[in-house]
Enzyme design. Structure first.
Site, PDB file in Angstrom:
ATOM      1  N   LYS A  47      33.309  -2.272 -28.538  1.00 23.52           N
ATOM      2  CA  LYS A  47      31.959  -1.713 -28.674  1.00 23.52           C
ATOM      3  C   LYS A  47      31.997  -0.311 -29.281  1.00 23.52           C
ATOM      4  O   LYS A  47      31.097   0.101 -30.032  1.00 23.52           O
ATOM      5  CB  LYS A  47      31.326  -1.620 -27.293  1.00 23.52           C
ATOM      6  CG  LYS A  47      30.355  -2.739 -26.961  1.00 23.52           C
ATOM      7  CD  LYS A  47      29.600  -2.247 -25.753  1.00 23.52           C
ATOM      8  CE  LYS A  47      28.833  -3.141 -24.951  1.00 23.52           C
ATOM      9  NZ  LYS A  47      28.516  -2.620 -23.635  1.00 23.52           N
ATOM     10  N   GLY A  70      32.833   7.971 -23.158  1.00 21.99           N
ATOM     11  CA  GLY A  70      31.637   7.180 -23.448  1.00 21.99           C
ATOM     12  C   GLY A  70      31.394   7.104 -24.942  1.00 21.99           C
ATOM     13  O   GLY A  70      31.807   8.001 -25.701  1.00 21.99           O
ATOM     14  N   GLY A  88      24.664   6.076 -27.121  1.00 19.39           N
ATOM     15  CA  GLY A  88      23.758   6.849 -27.978  1.00 19.39           C
ATOM     16  C   GLY A  88      24.027   8.345 -27.917  1.00 19.39           C
ATOM     17  O   GLY A  88      24.068   9.022 -28.956  1.00 19.39           O
ATOM     18  N   THR A 112      29.012   9.445 -20.328  1.00 15.80           N
ATOM     19  CA  THR A 112      28.701   8.178 -19.636  1.00 15.80           C
ATOM     20  C   THR A 112      27.694   8.518 -18.534  1.00 15.80           C
ATOM     21  O   THR A 112      27.554   9.687 -18.173  1.00 15.80           O
ATOM     22  CB  THR A 112      29.949   7.558 -18.969  1.00 15.80           C
ATOM     23  OG1 THR A 112      30.228   8.271 -17.754  1.00 15.80           O
ATOM     24  CG2 THR A 112      31.170   7.599 -19.884  1.00 15.80           C
ATOM     25  N   SER A 121      11.186  14.903 -18.814  1.00 14.08           N
ATOM     26  CA  SER A 121      10.498  15.388 -20.016  1.00 14.08           C
ATOM     27  C   SER A 121       9.024  15.744 -19.794  1.00 14.08           C
ATOM     28  O   SER A 121       8.568  16.769 -20.321  1.00 14.08           O
ATOM     29  CB  SER A 121      10.629  14.362 -21.148  1.00 14.08           C
ATOM     30  OG  SER A 121      11.986  14.185 -21.455  1.00 14.08           O
ATOM     31  N   LYS A 160      16.529   4.633 -29.175  1.00 12.25           N
ATOM     32  CA  LYS A 160      16.898   5.691 -30.121  1.00 12.25           C
ATOM     33  C   LYS A 160      17.307   5.171 -31.498  1.00 12.25           C
ATOM     34  O   LYS A 160      17.119   5.852 -32.498  1.00 12.25           O
ATOM     35  CB  LYS A 160      18.034   6.550 -29.543  1.00 12.25           C
ATOM     36  CG  LYS A 160      17.547   7.533 -28.495  1.00 12.25           C
ATOM     37  CD  LYS A 160      18.643   8.483 -28.063  1.00 12.25           C
ATOM     38  CE  LYS A 160      18.110   9.445 -27.014  1.00 12.25           C
ATOM     39  NZ  LYS A 160      19.058  10.405 -26.532  1.00 12.25           N
ATOM     40  N   LEU A 202      27.097  15.611 -19.369  1.00 14.25           N
ATOM     41  CA  LEU A 202      25.741  15.399 -19.895  1.00 14.25           C
ATOM     42  C   LEU A 202      24.758  14.938 -18.828  1.00 14.25           C
ATOM     43  O   LEU A 202      23.543  15.038 -18.988  1.00 14.25           O
ATOM     44  CB  LEU A 202      25.775  14.357 -21.036  1.00 14.25           C
ATOM     45  CG  LEU A 202      25.843  14.918 -22.452  1.00 14.25           C
ATOM     46  CD1 LEU A 202      26.967  15.911 -22.612  1.00 14.25           C
ATOM     47  CD2 LEU A 202      25.975  13.809 -23.485  1.00 14.25           C
TER      48      LEU A 202
HETATM   49  P1  NAP Z   1      24.224   4.658 -23.334  1.00 14.63           P
HETATM   50  O1  NAP Z   1      23.808   4.546 -24.746  1.00 14.63           O
HETATM   51  O2  NAP Z   1      23.854   3.581 -22.374  1.00 14.63           O
HETATM   52  O3  NAP Z   1      25.831   4.832 -23.320  1.00 14.63           O
HETATM   53  C1  NAP Z   1      26.547   4.979 -22.136  1.00 14.63           C
HETATM   54  C2  NAP Z   1      28.041   4.956 -22.442  1.00 14.63           C
HETATM   55  O4  NAP Z   1      28.711   5.126 -21.205  1.00 14.63           O
HETATM   56  C3  NAP Z   1      28.537   3.646 -23.040  1.00 14.63           C
HETATM   57  O5  NAP Z   1      29.611   3.888 -23.873  1.00 14.63           O
HETATM   58  C4  NAP Z   1      28.969   2.877 -21.791  1.00 14.63           C
HETATM   59  O6  NAP Z   1      29.968   1.913 -22.037  1.00 14.63           O
HETATM   60  C5  NAP Z   1      29.568   3.999 -20.989  1.00 14.63           C
HETATM   61  N1  NAP Z   1      29.625   3.658 -19.572  1.00 14.63           N
HETATM   62  C6  NAP Z   1      28.589   3.221 -18.793  1.00 14.63           C
HETATM   63  N2  NAP Z   1      29.019   3.016 -17.541  1.00 14.63           N
HETATM   64  C7  NAP Z   1      30.347   3.297 -17.533  1.00 14.63           C
HETATM   65  C8  NAP Z   1      31.351   3.241 -16.533  1.00 14.63           C
HETATM   66  N3  NAP Z   1      31.062   2.858 -15.294  1.00 14.63           N
HETATM   67  N4  NAP Z   1      32.623   3.602 -16.876  1.00 14.63           N
HETATM   68  C9  NAP Z   1      32.910   3.971 -18.129  1.00 14.63           C
HETATM   69  N5  NAP Z   1      32.000   4.045 -19.129  1.00 14.63           N
HETATM   70  C10 NAP Z   1      30.742   3.702 -18.825  1.00 14.63           C
HETATM   71  O7  NAP Z   1      23.664   6.010 -22.693  1.00 14.63           O
HETATM   72  P2  NAP Z   1      23.514   7.412 -23.428  1.00 14.63           P
HETATM   73  O8  NAP Z   1      22.171   7.556 -24.008  1.00 14.63           O
HETATM   74  O9  NAP Z   1      24.671   7.612 -24.312  1.00 14.63           O
HETATM   75  O10 NAP Z   1      23.572   8.413 -22.182  1.00 14.63           O
HETATM   76  C11 NAP Z   1      24.782   8.630 -21.473  1.00 14.63           C
HETATM   77  C12 NAP Z   1      24.545   9.672 -20.391  1.00 14.63           C
HETATM   78  O11 NAP Z   1      24.214  10.917 -20.967  1.00 14.63           O
HETATM   79  C13 NAP Z   1      23.368   9.310 -19.467  1.00 14.63           C
HETATM   80  O12 NAP Z   1      23.693   9.651 -18.158  1.00 14.63           O
HETATM   81  C14 NAP Z   1      22.249  10.182 -19.960  1.00 14.63           C
HETATM   82  O13 NAP Z   1      21.332  10.513 -18.954  1.00 14.63           O
HETATM   83  C15 NAP Z   1      23.015  11.409 -20.425  1.00 14.63           C
HETATM   84  N6  NAP Z   1      22.260  12.127 -21.451  1.00 14.63           N
HETATM   85  C16 NAP Z   1      21.958  13.416 -21.194  1.00 14.63           C
HETATM   86  C17 NAP Z   1      21.261  14.141 -22.128  1.00 14.63           C
HETATM   87  C18 NAP Z   1      20.933  15.564 -21.824  1.00 14.63           C
HETATM   88  O14 NAP Z   1      20.058  16.119 -22.491  1.00 14.63           O
HETATM   89  N7  NAP Z   1      21.593  16.166 -20.884  1.00 14.63           N
HETATM   90  C19 NAP Z   1      20.873  13.566 -23.341  1.00 14.63           C
HETATM   91  C20 NAP Z   1      21.215  12.245 -23.585  1.00 14.63           C
HETATM   92  C21 NAP Z   1      21.911  11.533 -22.622  1.00 14.63           C
HETATM   93  P3  NAP Z   1      29.563   0.390 -22.340  1.00 14.63           P
HETATM   94  O15 NAP Z   1      29.096   0.385 -23.763  1.00 14.63           O
HETATM   95  O16 NAP Z   1      30.833  -0.332 -22.119  1.00 14.63           O
HETATM   96  O17 NAP Z   1      28.479   0.037 -21.375  1.00 14.63           O
END
Ligand code: NAP
Length: 512
Positions: free
Chosen positions: A390, A362, A365, A427, A248, A302, A455
């Site tokens: 969850k 996933g 957030g 995820t 960012s 968030k 993502l």
């Molecule tokens: P988050 O709130 O931590 O959520 C991650 C999700 O993925 C949760 O449901 C988690 O499950 C699951 N997960 C984590 N490790 C896993 C695994 N090994 N196997 C299966 N499921 C798994 O994160 P977030 O904010 O949603 O972000 C998720 C991804 O999107 C990140 O990589 C982030 O960088 C990306 N993102 C990209 C953008 C963009 O602009 N491109 C914007 C936002 C986010 P649990 O709850 O069981 O841990």
């Protein structure tokens, strides 16, 4: 615009490497700090005859740190004193950085020619000493021209006493270099010059930091434009528990630069959000005055930020997550540009999403914004999550189906997505530094899909995208969403059209 200086700190084990670094620092620095404590034994004697000081127009600063002050070699006080009594140091450098156990009077009186400037420095690599003000008062009694105090910040509010020192020194007309080290203190390195700090230290290159949280000289100048900032500069920042990998600052500063705005976007690594809001942001309780105008909000704040807001936009309320804050007259307004940022590239690639069958992996957030946007566009959504308990609230909130995602390591080969049109990975699997090289789904499971949307944006080509390539399925990477959501943020903050090309170029350059 300010009068501060950028000091590039060079540190090498051999004389030849040190000379090489000095040459590379020449165009980046006002002042070049030679960290003599980095040199291996006997290399000092080799360095002096090779260093032609007159070839450089920079100011040179000599430093010989004690181990407890961050020195690279285990040098005794007697060895460091011996170094300072070496007449060639006066001939080859202009300024000296002395720790408290070395008396500047002793050194200056010894030679007919004294250093032009003496910095008296105190470092604490463990935290913020309780008697910080006492240290400042003590350093003031020395004959030094400049005081340098560097402490380790573990959370962002640890930077408050350091910033207060800057305000105090300014009111007393003293030159000071106050630094909060570590990722949470990075903003002090960026904003210090604008608020009267004498100098800010920089690394020659990323990865060559001589102290925690140091930023490369190139980034300080080209990304943060530190010398152009002043006390009126509007301050924006990324609020998250790990800002070190954030793209960012590169994307948003490119936009501010394009519009020639007196604004800067800085990393704000925050663990305790309540304390940050109370002590650094809210007008009634804050302890220092920073010209905050907005934040980009990321993991894990968030949702928790919502209770600190004065106004919440309708979309953010529906998603129950805020990724953008705009501060107007001290009031915090919350928005969500993730949903729009996600759906725009998808609509551009896929077209009409009505009745499209979409599998979302996933339930964190990002998935909230993704599911909200997909439902709004008329898609049929199913969430796949490893922890159904969850993920349940997300499925309930948005009235979508939920299915268990088998653990990656022992995949059930029968799990496939042939009944879907689009697969979205929300995820962190595949994300550099978190789950390097991992893919949530293998190529054969993608059979029948028309599009894969990951993502994850670091690396640019993710493991999941490589699996999609194997099946010749079109794909979208996370960078498209990252840029699109940032464009939405720029519009909210500045009311100007965001310079998409410049923002994308800055992101790609950083990724490369
Ligand atoms: P988050 O709130 O931590 O959520 C991650 C999700 O993925 C949760 O449901 C988690 O499950 C699951 N997960 C984590 N490790 C896993 C695994 N090994 N196997 C299966 N499921 C798994 O994160 P977030 O904010 O949603 O972000 C998720 C991804 O999107 C990140 O990589 C982030 O960088 C990306 N993102 C990209 C953008 C963009 O602009 N491109 C914007 C936002 C986010 P649990 O709850 O069981 O841990």
């Amino acid at each position: 615009m300010n009068n501060g200086k950028i000091c590039v700190s060079v540190c090498a084990e051999t004389a030849d490497e040190l000379i090489e670094q000095i040459k590379r620092a020449e165009d980046l620095a006002d002042v070049i700090e030679i960290r003599f404590d980095c040199l291996k034994e006997n290399e000092f004697e080799l360095f002096l005859p090779k260093f032609y000081r007159d070839k450089f127009s920079n100011t040179f600063l000599s430093t010989m740190r004690a181990p407890e002050q961050g020195g690279k070699n285990n040098l005794a006080l007697s060895q460091r004193k011996e170094f300072w009594l070496h007449s060639h140091i006066f001939e080859s450098t202009d300024w000296a950085d002395l720790e408290e156990d070395i008396s500047e009077a002793e050194i200056n009186n010894l030679w007919s020619k004294a250093f032009k400037n003496v910095i008296k420095s105190n470092h604490d690599f463990d935290g913020v000493p309780e008697n910080l003000l006492g240290i400042y008062e003590r350093l003031k009694t020395s004959q030094a021209d400049i005081i340098k105090i560097a402490v380790q910040a573990h959370d962002i509010t640890d930077t408050i006493p350091v910033w207060k020192l800057l305000e105090k020194a300014k009111s007393e007309n003293r030159q000071i270099i106050p630094i909060a080290m570590g990722e949470s203190g990075k903003w002090t390195r960026i904003l210090g010059l604008a608020h009267g700090a004498f100098m800010t230290y920089a690394a020659l290159d990323a990865g060559q930091e001589t102290a925690p949280g140091q930023i490369s000289a190139k980034d300080l100048t080209e990304v943060y434009r530190v010398k152009k900032l002043d006390e009126a500069t509007d301050i924006y920042g990324i609020l998250g528990s790990n800002t070190s990998v954030s793209m960012s600052p590169y994307i948003h500063n490119a936009a501010f630069k394009f519009h020639d705005l007196n604004a800067v976007f800085v990393p704000l690594q925050v663990n305790n959000l309540d304390e940050f809001m109370r002590r650094m942001v809210k007008p009634a309780t804050r302890e220092i005055e920073l010209n905050f105008k907005g934040f980009s909000v990321t993991i894990p704040h968030k949702q928790t930020i919502i209770k600190h807001l004065d106004f919440l936009d309708e979309t953010a309320e529906k998603i129950s997550a805020v990724n953008t804050v705009k501060i107007i007259d001290g009031k915090l307004h919350g928005y969500n540009t993730d949903a729009q940022g996600f759906i725009e590239p998808l609509l551009n690639s896929y077209g009409d999403l009505r009745d499209a069958k979409v599998a979302v992996l996933g339930a964190g957030g990002a998935a909230r914004a993704v599911v909200y946007a997909l439902k709004n566009a008329g898609a049929n959504v199913k969430i796949f999550a490893r922890d159904l308990a969850k993920a349940k609230s997300l499925a309930v909130d948005f009235q979508v189906e939920l299915k268990e995602l088998p653990k990656t390591k022992d995949q059930n080969p029968k799990t496939d997505f042939k009944d879907f049109d689009i697969l979205v990975n929300a995820t962190p699997l595949g994300m550099k530094g978190k789950a390097d090289g991992e893919t949530p789904v293998l190529a054969e499971q993608l059979k029948g899909l028309h599009l894969v949307y990951d993502l994850v944006y670091i690396p640019f080509q993710t493991p999941l995208m490589t699996e999609a390539d194997k099946m010749e399925i079109p794909k979208i990477g996370g960078l498209a969403m990252l840029i699109a959501q940032a464009i939405g943020q720029q519009k909210i903050w500045t009311n100007l059209d965001a310079p998409i090309k410049e923002m994308s170029r800055a992101a790609l350059k950083r990724l490369a």
